[in-house]
Every structure is written in structure tokens, then in C-alpha cells.
Design a protein around this motif. Structure first.
Motif, PDB file in Angstrom:
ATOM      1  N   PHE A  53       0.828  -1.209   0.000  1.00 53.35           N
ATOM      2  CA  PHE A  53       0.000   0.000   0.000  1.00 53.35           C
ATOM      3  C   PHE A  53       0.862   1.259   0.000  1.00 53.35           C
ATOM      4  CE2 PHE A  53      -2.539   3.252   2.202  1.00 53.35           C
ATOM      5  CZ  PHE A  53      -3.653   3.277   1.375  1.00 53.35           C
ATOM      6  N   GLU A  54       1.922   1.255   0.780  1.00 53.93           N
ATOM      7  CA  GLU A  54       2.810   2.419   0.790  1.00 53.93           C
ATOM      8  C   GLU A  54       3.471   2.625  -0.566  1.00 53.93           C
ATOM      9  OE1 GLU A  54       5.447   1.541   3.951  1.00 53.93           O
ATOM     10  OE2 GLU A  54       4.032   2.088   5.553  1.00 53.93           O
ATOM     11  N   ALA A  55       3.875   1.529  -1.208  1.00 52.98           N
ATOM     12  CA  ALA A  55       4.475   1.649  -2.537  1.00 52.98           C
ATOM     13  C   ALA A  55       3.458   2.159  -3.555  1.00 52.98           C
ATOM     14  CB  ALA A  55       5.029   0.296  -2.974  1.00 52.98           C
ATOM     15  N   MET A  56       2.207   1.689  -3.469  1.00 55.08           N
ATOM     16  CA  MET A  56       1.185   2.142  -4.405  1.00 55.08           C
ATOM     17  C   MET A  56       0.848   3.613  -4.179  1.00 55.08           C
ATOM     18  SD  MET A  56      -1.364  -1.155  -4.588  1.00 55.08           S
ATOM     19  CE  MET A  56      -2.402  -0.384  -5.815  1.00 55.08           C
ATOM     20  N   GLN A  57       0.909   4.066  -2.932  1.00 61.03           N
ATOM     21  CA  GLN A  57       0.691   5.488  -2.668  1.00 61.03           C
ATOM     22  C   GLN A  57       1.750   6.341  -3.351  1.00 61.03           C
ATOM     23  OE1 GLN A  57       0.346   5.581   1.709  1.00 61.03           O
ATOM     24  NE2 GLN A  57      -1.598   6.604   1.410  1.00 61.03           N
TER      25      GLN A  57
END
Length: 293
Positions: A53-57
Motif C-alpha cells: 500500500f505504501e508503494a502504491m501510494q
């Protein structure tokens, strides 16, 4: 000469070096425990989801700041993350998903031409084709209309009302989508879609319906959607097409209180007195020994 005095240590106490060594070992064990817990969390499902999720953000932020993406994604990192997730699952470029995923009535939906392109390029089937034929002119056709009606007591409900549509002069065209499965050589045909079906389902009679101005194209799109849902449902990820979403009518109802003549608002004392009377009557029902009017 200066007299150097050493601080005497209590008898039986460990030397200072041993104490420092124990403190260092405790800190080291604490660091090892923290590193072990962090590694276990990173390997867990929750840790992987968090990192993803952090990478997709971080990946979604440039898309949200771009002026090339559609307006529903500009400045909206949440929509961009959803598009990136779908693109990853479908092995497609993110911009392709953004350009073909629309929000209609609050629901995400694909463009029909995008689903046709997915079918034609997946490699499992030949290019999808359509067979159209004229079934003859139509006359008066009964269809379902969703309208607000007033029931007894003033209650209003949104319900289905059977109406009659004068389709005189309109030809009842039929469209069937088909393709050949390459692994078996079998011809796969979808369900037939007709203009009469569009009238009976209420698609034709909706305000601003494209079925009136371009019926042949709408027949093609709807037949392709039927075929895809029957033989390759995984391609749409459970989403309907834009045309299906626009034609869909959710039947719901809303109860309205019956109209009553306007009355003066109650003052606080009168309202409290009514509440006390109501509570006393309720108590009397639960306790028959009480005798209240």
C-alpha cells in the motif's frame, strides 16, 4: 603528590565491568528481539499489504498530479490506487485502465470497446463477431416502468408499473455475439439481444436513452457484454459496462409520513407532559395492577 583514592565497592557487589557487560548484552538482546519482530511482521500478510500500500501510494501520487489522466483521477490518490491495483491484476498499463474505467451512478464500469479489445487480444478466442438479423416490425410492446406511486395512508413507494409502448414503425433487430475458442475449436455464442428486449427492460424508454438514436451500436455493445459475462467473466473483474450501468434501474422505495395539517410547535412543558403520559401508559401496560386512564 596527589593522593589517589579509589571508591570502595561494597563487599559481594560485582565489578563495574561486569555490570556494563550485562547492560550491553541486554541492549543487544533487545535490538535482536525488535529486529526479529520486525522481520516476522514484514513476512506476515499484514506487513506485505502495508508495504504494498505504501508503494502504491508513492506510485499513485504522480498520476494524481498529471493532467493527462481523466478528471476523476486528478488530485484523487484513492482512485489512482484502485486503478493501479486493477492494472496490476490485469497486467495492463495503468493509464489504459484509467482511460477505460468510468464511474456511473457511483459504480465503476468498463467501456464496452475496452472489454471487446481484451477479448480479442487475450489469445484464447478468435476476434469476437456479431450476427444481426431483422425479426420484423414491432407493434405495441408492454414494458416495466419504475415510478413513484402513492399507497393507502399516504405512503409513497418506487415500484414497477406495467406500461405500453407504441413501437409501430420500429424494426425488431436481433444481435448475437460469437467467437471460436482456439483450444477446442468450438463456436461460442452469447445470448441474443433484441430491440424488443430493450423496450421490455426499460432501456429504450429511459430519458436520454441511446437506444433511440443508435440502436445498432447499443445492440452490439450489449451482445458483447453478454458474451463476455458468459465465457470470460474474469476479464471485467465483476464490473458492468458503462451502457449496462446507465440502463440499470435499482428498485427502491421510500416511505413518507402522511400529510397532516400544520400545527403550532409544542412548547417544552407540553412536550415533557406528553412524554410523561406516554411513559405512564407504557408502564401501565406492563403492570396491570396500575389503573390509569
Amino acid at each position: 603528590m596527589c593522593n589517589q583514592t579509589n571508591t570502595p565497592q561494597p563487599q559481594g557487589a560485582p565489578p563495574q565491568e561486569a555490570v556494563d557487560r550485562e547492560i550491553q548484552m541486554a541492549n543487544l538482546n533487545l535490538q535482536l528481539a525488535q529486529a526479529r519482530a520486525s522481520a516476522e511482521y514484514n513476512l506476515s500478510v499484514a506487513g506485505q499489504i502495508q508495504r504494498q500500500f505504501e508503494a502504491m501510494q508513492r506510485c499513485a501520487k504522480p498520476y494524481a498530479e498529471s493532467t493527462v489522466v481523466p478528471t476523476s483521477y486528478r488530485g484523487n490518490i484513492g482512485n489512482c490506487i484502485i486503478a493501479l491495483d486493477l492494472a496490476h491484476r490485469m497486467s495492463l498499463p495503468a493509464l489504459t485502465v484509467m482511460q477505460n474505467l468510468y464511474v456511473v451512478n457511483g459504480n465503476p464500469s468498463w467501456s464496452s470497446k475496452f472489454l471487446v479489445a481484451c477479448i480479442n487480444t487475450c489469445g484464447r478466442f478468435t476476434n469476437i463477431r456479431y450476427r444481426k438479423r431483422n425479426l420484423g416490425p414491432l407493434g405495441k410492446v408492454k414494458y416495466n416502468s419504475h415510478e413513484w406511486v402513492t399507497r393507502d395512508g399516504g405512503k409513497k413507494e418506487k415500484t414497477i408499473v406495467v406500461r405500453e409502448f407504441d413501437a409501430t414503425g420500429i424494426d425488431n433487430w436481433e444481435c448475437v455475439a460469437y467467437a471460436v475458442e482456439k483450444s477446442t475449436g468450438e463456436t461460442l455464442e452469447g445470448d441474443a439481444v433484441t430491440v424488443e428486449m430493450a423496450i421490455k427492460e426499460g432501456w429504450y424508454t429511459k430519458d436520454g436513452s441511446k437506444w433511440v438514436t443508435m440502436p445498432m451500436l447499443m445492440l452490439t455493445y450489449r451482445a458483447a457484454a453478454f458474451w463476455q459475462r458468459a465465457y470470460a467473466p474474469e476479464m471485467s473483474m465483476g464490473f458492468r459496462t458503462v451502457e449496462e450501468e446507465r440502463d440499470a434501474v435499482e428498485v427502491s422505495y421510500e416511505e413518507l409520513p402522511p400529510s397532516s395539517p400544520a400545527s403550532e410547535p409544542l412548547v417544552p412543558e407540553e412536550a415533557k407532559e406528553k412524554l410523561r403520559t406516554r411513559a405512564a401508559k407504557a408502564s401501565a401496560k406492563s403492570n396491570p395492577a396500575l389503573d390509569l386512564p
